[in-house]
Each structure stands twice: as C-alpha cells, then as structure tokens.
Design a protein around this motif. Structure first.
Motif, PDB file in Angstrom:
ATOM      1  N   ASN A 147      72.323  10.478  27.757  1.00  0.00           N
ATOM      2  CA  ASN A 147      72.986   9.967  26.481  1.00  0.00           C
ATOM      3  C   ASN A 147      73.264   8.436  26.478  1.00  0.00           C
ATOM      4  OD1 ASN A 147      73.876  12.569  25.181  1.00  0.00           O
ATOM      5  ND2 ASN A 147      74.745  12.901  27.349  1.00  0.00           N
ATOM      6  N   ILE A 148      72.619   7.821  25.285  1.00  0.00           N
ATOM      7  CA  ILE A 148      72.466   6.323  25.381  1.00  0.00           C
ATOM      8  C   ILE A 148      73.654   5.991  24.463  1.00  0.00           C
ATOM      9  CG2 ILE A 148      71.049   4.520  24.379  1.00  0.00           C
ATOM     10  CD1 ILE A 148      68.510   6.090  25.058  1.00  0.00           C
ATOM     11  N   PHE A 149      74.297   4.918  25.269  1.00  0.00           N
ATOM     12  CA  PHE A 149      75.684   4.697  24.246  1.00  0.00           C
ATOM     13  C   PHE A 149      75.531   3.153  24.426  1.00  0.00           C
ATOM     14  CE2 PHE A 149      80.181   3.392  25.343  1.00  0.00           C
ATOM     15  CZ  PHE A 149      80.669   3.879  23.984  1.00  0.00           C
ATOM     16  N   GLY A 150      75.578   2.448  23.381  1.00  0.00           N
ATOM     17  CA  GLY A 150      75.408   0.986  23.277  1.00  0.00           C
ATOM     18  C   GLY A 150      76.252   0.304  22.104  1.00  0.00           C
ATOM     19  N   ALA A 151      76.305  -0.965  21.928  1.00  0.00           N
ATOM     20  CA  ALA A 151      76.894  -1.548  20.811  1.00  0.00           C
ATOM     21  C   ALA A 151      75.922  -2.392  20.106  1.00  0.00           C
ATOM     22  CB  ALA A 151      78.012  -2.526  21.094  1.00  0.00           C
ATOM     23  N   THR A 152      75.789  -2.508  18.812  1.00  0.00           N
ATOM     24  CA  THR A 152      74.946  -3.477  18.193  1.00  0.00           C
ATOM     25  C   THR A 152      75.701  -4.291  17.114  1.00  0.00           C
ATOM     26  OG1 THR A 152      72.453  -3.550  17.236  1.00  0.00           O
ATOM     27  CG2 THR A 152      74.307  -1.660  16.555  1.00  0.00           C
ATOM     28  N   SER A 153      75.057  -5.232  16.843  1.00  0.00           N
ATOM     29  CA  SER A 153      75.629  -6.020  15.447  1.00  0.00           C
ATOM     30  C   SER A 153      74.229  -5.772  14.599  1.00  0.00           C
ATOM     31  CB  SER A 153      75.741  -7.520  15.760  1.00  0.00           C
ATOM     32  OG  SER A 153      74.808  -8.128  16.694  1.00  0.00           O
ATOM     33  N   GLY A 154      73.190  -5.386  14.854  1.00  0.00           N
ATOM     34  CA  GLY A 154      72.095  -4.953  13.681  1.00  0.00           C
ATOM     35  C   GLY A 154      70.763  -4.873  14.710  1.00  0.00           C
ATOM     36  N   ASP A 155      69.996  -5.566  15.297  1.00  0.00           N
ATOM     37  CA  ASP A 155      68.563  -5.333  15.591  1.00  0.00           C
ATOM     38  C   ASP A 155      68.431  -4.338  16.820  1.00  0.00           C
ATOM     39  OD1 ASP A 155      67.199  -6.866  13.717  1.00  0.00           O
ATOM     40  OD2 ASP A 155      66.849  -8.504  14.883  1.00  0.00           O
ATOM     41  N   THR A 156      69.302  -4.624  17.667  1.00  0.00           N
ATOM     42  CA  THR A 156      68.815  -3.543  18.898  1.00  0.00           C
ATOM     43  C   THR A 156      69.134  -2.207  18.778  1.00  0.00           C
ATOM     44  OG1 THR A 156      69.239  -5.603  20.390  1.00  0.00           O
ATOM     45  CG2 THR A 156      69.195  -3.695  21.480  1.00  0.00           C
ATOM     46  N   GLY A 157      70.383  -1.874  18.257  1.00  0.00           N
ATOM     47  CA  GLY A 157      70.876  -0.667  17.857  1.00  0.00           C
ATOM     48  C   GLY A 157      69.737   0.166  17.055  1.00  0.00           C
ATOM     49  N   SER A 158      69.398  -0.569  16.002  1.00  0.00           N
ATOM     50  CA  SER A 158      68.694   0.105  15.012  1.00  0.00           C
ATOM     51  C   SER A 158      67.035   0.440  15.738  1.00  0.00           C
ATOM     52  CB  SER A 158      68.369  -0.573  13.576  1.00  0.00           C
ATOM     53  OG  SER A 158      67.843  -1.654  13.667  1.00  0.00           O
ATOM     54  N   ALA A 159      66.515  -0.517  16.414  1.00  0.00           N
ATOM     55  CA  ALA A 159      65.319  -0.166  17.350  1.00  0.00           C
ATOM     56  C   ALA A 159      65.525   0.880  18.213  1.00  0.00           C
ATOM     57  CB  ALA A 159      64.825  -1.609  18.077  1.00  0.00           C
ATOM     58  N   ALA A 160      66.556   0.765  18.838  1.00  0.00           N
ATOM     59  CA  ALA A 160      66.811   2.183  19.638  1.00  0.00           C
ATOM     60  C   ALA A 160      66.916   3.424  18.923  1.00  0.00           C
ATOM     61  CB  ALA A 160      68.115   1.757  20.667  1.00  0.00           C
ATOM     62  N   GLU A 161      67.666   3.378  17.914  1.00  0.00           N
ATOM     63  CA  GLU A 161      67.623   4.488  17.168  1.00  0.00           C
ATOM     64  C   GLU A 161      66.384   4.996  16.725  1.00  0.00           C
ATOM     65  OE1 GLU A 161      70.801   4.485  14.186  1.00  0.00           O
ATOM     66  OE2 GLU A 161      72.385   4.177  15.815  1.00  0.00           O
ATOM     67  N   TYR A 162      65.757   4.164  15.893  1.00  0.00           N
ATOM     68  CA  TYR A 162      64.146   4.688  15.486  1.00  0.00           C
ATOM     69  C   TYR A 162      63.361   4.862  16.807  1.00  0.00           C
ATOM     70  CZ  TYR A 162      65.225   3.619  10.806  1.00  0.00           C
ATOM     71  OH  TYR A 162      65.848   3.639   9.417  1.00  0.00           O
ATOM     72  N   ALA A 163      63.760   4.557  17.932  1.00  0.00           N
ATOM     73  CA  ALA A 163      62.512   4.798  19.194  1.00  0.00           C
ATOM     74  C   ALA A 163      63.203   6.113  19.559  1.00  0.00           C
ATOM     75  CB  ALA A 163      62.897   3.858  20.058  1.00  0.00           C
ATOM     76  N   MET A 164      64.383   6.551  19.460  1.00  0.00           N
ATOM     77  CA  MET A 164      64.836   7.711  20.096  1.00  0.00           C
ATOM     78  C   MET A 164      64.997   8.839  19.210  1.00  0.00           C
ATOM     79  SD  MET A 164      65.043   6.703  23.327  1.00  0.00           S
ATOM     80  CE  MET A 164      64.995   5.015  23.961  1.00  0.00           C
ATOM     81  N   ARG A 165      65.208   8.671  17.906  1.00  0.00           N
ATOM     82  CA  ARG A 165      65.231  10.001  17.311  1.00  0.00           C
ATOM     83  C   ARG A 165      64.245  11.213  17.151  1.00  0.00           C
ATOM     84  NH1 ARG A 165      62.729   8.096  11.151  1.00  0.00           N
ATOM     85  NH2 ARG A 165      63.815   9.846  10.528  1.00  0.00           N
ATOM     86  N   GLY A 166      65.057  12.412  17.143  1.00  0.00           N
ATOM     87  CA  GLY A 166      64.241  13.418  17.291  1.00  0.00           C
ATOM     88  C   GLY A 166      63.671  13.504  18.813  1.00  0.00           C
TER      89      GLY A 166
END
Ligand SMILES: *Cc1c(COP(=O)(O)O)cnc(C)c1O
Length: 486
Positions: A147-166
C-alpha cells in the motif's frame, strides 16, 4: 551486483531486496558496490537498439537477480509508443525520448531530449512507469501486497498513480492539499477511476499532508500491519530507470564514441542528474553535467562554492517552476559519497551535520569540513541558476525564434545550458515537462494558451473521484485500514 549504503554500515543487498524500500536502515541511500562498466564496443552495438532493448541491456547490469527473460519482458511492457504517446506533432513516439535540434551556433548544437511524453506529461513517468511494472512483478513473486502512501503537491503523486493504476497487489493512497493544486493537476489525479487508487484531499497545505505521512511512517506497527510503502525519489530503481535515457540521448546525438556530449538538467532533488552522474561513471562519454536550479539554489550554491546549506521553509520560494522548489536535495548524498572517495563514515558525519547545523562545507577553506570541492571538476559537474524573469524570456525566445514551446522547468535548463556551451560539444537539455502543465506562465510569456496533447483538451471536465479529509491522523488511519482489508 550488490548494493551498499552511503553511510557504510550495511551488509550487501540484492536489487530485489532494495527494490521496494526507501532509505537504507542506517539512514543512507543505496548504491551499487561498484558501477558496472560499459565498453566502447558495447556502446557501438547499443547505438541502433530500440529504447526498450537498450533499457533491457542497462537494467541487466543492475538487476542481476531478476531472470533475463523477465527483465526483457518488463522493459518491453514499459517503454512503448502507446505509453509515451504525447509527442509533439511530427515526432516519432516509438523513439520514447526523441531528440530535437533547437539551435546551432558555430557548429555547436543545442538539443532538447523529450522526457515528458508519458501519461502525466512530466519526466517522472520515465522511471515511475518501470517502477509500477517492477513492483507488480516483485510482489507477485513474493505473493505479497503493498500500500503506497504519500503526499504530493502535483507531479510525483500523479506519476505514481498513473504508474500503479490497475496493478495487482498494489494500492495507492495519495494525500494532496485540497483546492491548492492547479485545475489541470487536480484533474489529472482525480479523474482516475481505478479502484486501487485513493485520492485524499486534505483540508490544509502541503506541509500538513507531509506531516500526516510522517506520523504514519513513525507508527511502525501500523506501517507493518498495513504493508505501507512509499515511492519517493530516493528509490534506487527510479534512479536506474533514469540512467537509460542518458545513454539513449548520447547514442542518438553521436555517430562515434570519440564524440562527447554534455547534459543540462533542471534539478530539484538531484534524482535526475544523479542518474547522469551514474551513466558517466559507467563510462558514457559525457563531458559536462550542468545542474540548473531556479531561485531555490541550494545545489547551485554547492557547485559554485563547495558549501551545502539546506534552506528553512521561510527561505524556500514558491516559483513558477514548482517541481524544483526544494529546501534540500534528497539524492545529493549519492554524489557526495563518490566525491569523498566512497567513505561511508565521512558521509555519515557530513549528513549528521546537515541535521544538527543545516549543512557542511567542502571548500577546503580554514574551518571547513574537507577540501573535496576541488575534485568536483573530475566528475564533470557545473551549475547555474534561473529566475522567473529568465524563464519567461527563454520561453518567449524559443517560441519566437524556433516556433518551439517549452515549459518553465525546461526553460530554466535552456537558460543555464546556453551559459555552459563548449565549442564542438553537443549540449542536450532534458525536457522535464510539457508546457500544458504550466499554462499560467505560458500565458504570461506568450499571451496565448499552451498546446495540449490530444486527449487532454477537456480533462478538467471529466468526473473526479476523491475523498476530502481533515488533518486528523486517526481518521486517516481508519480510512486506510478500511480500504486495505488487512
Ligand atoms: C521532479 C521534477 C524536476 C526535478 O527533478 P529532480 O530529480 O528532483 O532533480 C524537474 N522538473 C520537473 C518538471 C519535475 O517534475
């Protein structure tokens, strides 16, 4: 290939053992015990490889405990024209990181290497997409979940979500400050409908989100029970994935290994350019590695003076190249380890001083902590700084002269690159984001909107999926617990 810690107190680890982790147990960062070397003959055979095949050849040198056939499949699954499809018109998506000639002065070329053609239009996709596939693979081998848990103000969070989706065995819980991201960034993250992605919009600022992540990280029992992990920029596999495009850029810009190339890298946490350093240590004929910073010039200060001085929050500026707004550079320790001759005890002492006194001084002046700054030129590093006015002027200049629209971070790179040209040596600036992500500054510079790649035209109108949360730690833990099923 074995891995050690920059603080010198760790038994050797394999690639798979450190893949899912962040910091080494002694607080250091992982590095290979020695850098694998690339021969000129190897470089020649690599020049014509596809990006995926080149990625495979390089990964093989670092991930020696993953079977070759599996690595080959992972590389080919990651680096496809479908994933990296957001190229400029006229460019070939199958090249993954296409090079473009920006200008040529007296035979010296200034080129742009596009690293931002992935799903979130920023270079973090280059590494994060591989990480998603590597994580899924490793978790399946171990019959484990994460379970990946993090905080983002933009770039890193969305890159992580698009990499881990599905991805099987993986969930992402990402905190972001409610209503504080740009409409575009919010839409990118919140429009994801995948059931394994949880967007948590916190009523507070980014620092509140980070404090919540820290609070959970410090609760070791909760972390263990709920299999909590992170994907921050110190992850070793991310650095390795970034090494690949330095090879690709060099090989595409040259016809023989006698030729040298320099790279300019818009830098924040020193993750991207650290990969360039590693490529150079492996034997890639890189002349200079140019660190470009914005007004947050911690790294520029070090590469000009030998003094590393982290900034307090009040001294950390919010700029129009926000992904470079850092107070300290979390990957810098990897370079310092090499600079001080791979002496873990020295690194431990220097970074203890960062904690207690806010920095260290390697200038060699009386009272300093060492004189290794004198060795920096051997590693090819130089630096420069760019301000908001420079970004705006550079964006305008490239648009007017070359009909080329670049984002604010890349503009910092181009500004600094032009100050470090060496006659006859091609300079490659790494393009770290597409202009669509930073439309406000594009409007300021050009009086028009940024181009948006196909499929992003109406992203703000898509349905959004997110939970609004207070800063209450217990409520957040309860949310995680309810959704991990653990
Ligand atoms: C993350 C980021 C950077 C900085 O990269 P580091 O690896 O932290 O040095 C630069 N530009 C953009 C657009 C980014 O997202």
């Amino acid at each position: 290939m074995h891995y050690i810690s920059t603080r010198g107190t760790l038994a050797d680890q394999s690639f798979s053992q450190i893949l899912l982790g962040g910091l080494a147990p002694d607080g250091g960062l992982y590095l290979p015990a020695e850098y694998p070397q690339v021969t000129p003959a190897e470089l020649d055979t690599w020049r014509t490889l596809s990006y995926a095949d080149l990625a495979y050849e390089i990964l093989k040198k670092f991930a020696t405990d993953i079977p070759d056939a599996d690595l080959h499949a992972l590389a080919h699954k990651t680096y496809t024209a479908e994933v990296y499809r957001n190229v400029r018109s006229g460019e070939d998506a199958s090249r993954i990181t296409p090079l473009r000639l920006v200008e040529e002065n007296g035979g010296t070329k200034l080129m742009l290497q596009a690293l931002s053609n992935g799903p979130t239009l920023a270079f973090k996709d280059m590494a994060m997409q591989l990480l998603g596939n590597l994580f899924e693979y490793a978790l399946a081998c171990q019959h484990a979940e994460l379970n990946i848990f993090g905080a983002t103000s933009g770039d890193t969070g969305s890159a992580a979500e698009y990499a881990m989706r599905g991805k099987k065995g993986i969930r992402v819980f990402m905190l972001s400050p409610h209503k504080k991201m740009s409409a575009f960034q919010t839409a990118q993250m919140f429009s994801l409908q995948d059931p394994n992605i949880f967007n948590l919009a916190v009523d507070g600022v980014f620092d509140d989100c980070q404090d919540m992540v820290k609070a959970v990280s410090n609760d070791l029992e909760f972390k263990k029970k709920h299999k909590i992990g992170t994907v921050n920029s110190i992850n070793w596999a991310r650095v390795v994935a970034q090494v690949i495009y330095y090879f690709r850029g060099y090989l595409s810009a040259t016809t023989s290994n006698e030729q040298k190339v320099s790279f300019t890298v818009p830098s924040g946490n020193f993750g991207n350019i650290c990969a360039g350093h590693i490529a150079r240590m492996m034997g890639l004929p890189i002349d200079k590695l140019v660190v470009a910073t914005n007004e947050n010039d911690v790294l520029d200060e070090f590469f000009r003076t030998g003094i590393y001085r982290v900034r307090k929050s009040a001294e950390t500026y919010h700029t129009t190249s926000p992904s470079m707004d850092i107070s300290k550079a979390s990957n810098f320790e990897r370079f310092v380890y090499d600079l001080v001759g791979r002496d873990g005890a020295r690194v431990r002492a220097l970074f203890a001083k960062v904690e207690t006194q806010g920095g260290f001084d390697l200038s060699g002046k009386p009272g300093s902590d060492g004189d290794e700054f004198a060795k920096v030129p051997q590693f090819g590093f130089v630096s420069g700084k760019s301000t908001h006015a420079d970004r705006v002027a550079t964006i305008r200049d490239l648009y007017q002269k070359h009909d080329l629209m670049i984002d604010t971070h890349t503009a910092d790179g181009v500004k600094v690159a032009r100050e470090h040209l060496t006659p006859g040596v091609t300079m490659i600036v790494l393009e770290t984001a597409l202009p669509a992500k930073f439309n406000e500054t594009i409007r300021e510079a050009l009086g028009r909107d940024a181009e948006r790649p196909a499929g992003f035209e109406n992203i703000e109108d898509l349905p959004q999926r997110f939970e609004v949360m207070s800063t209450d730690i217990d409520k957040m833990k309860a949310f995680i617990a309810a959704h991990t099923g653990l």
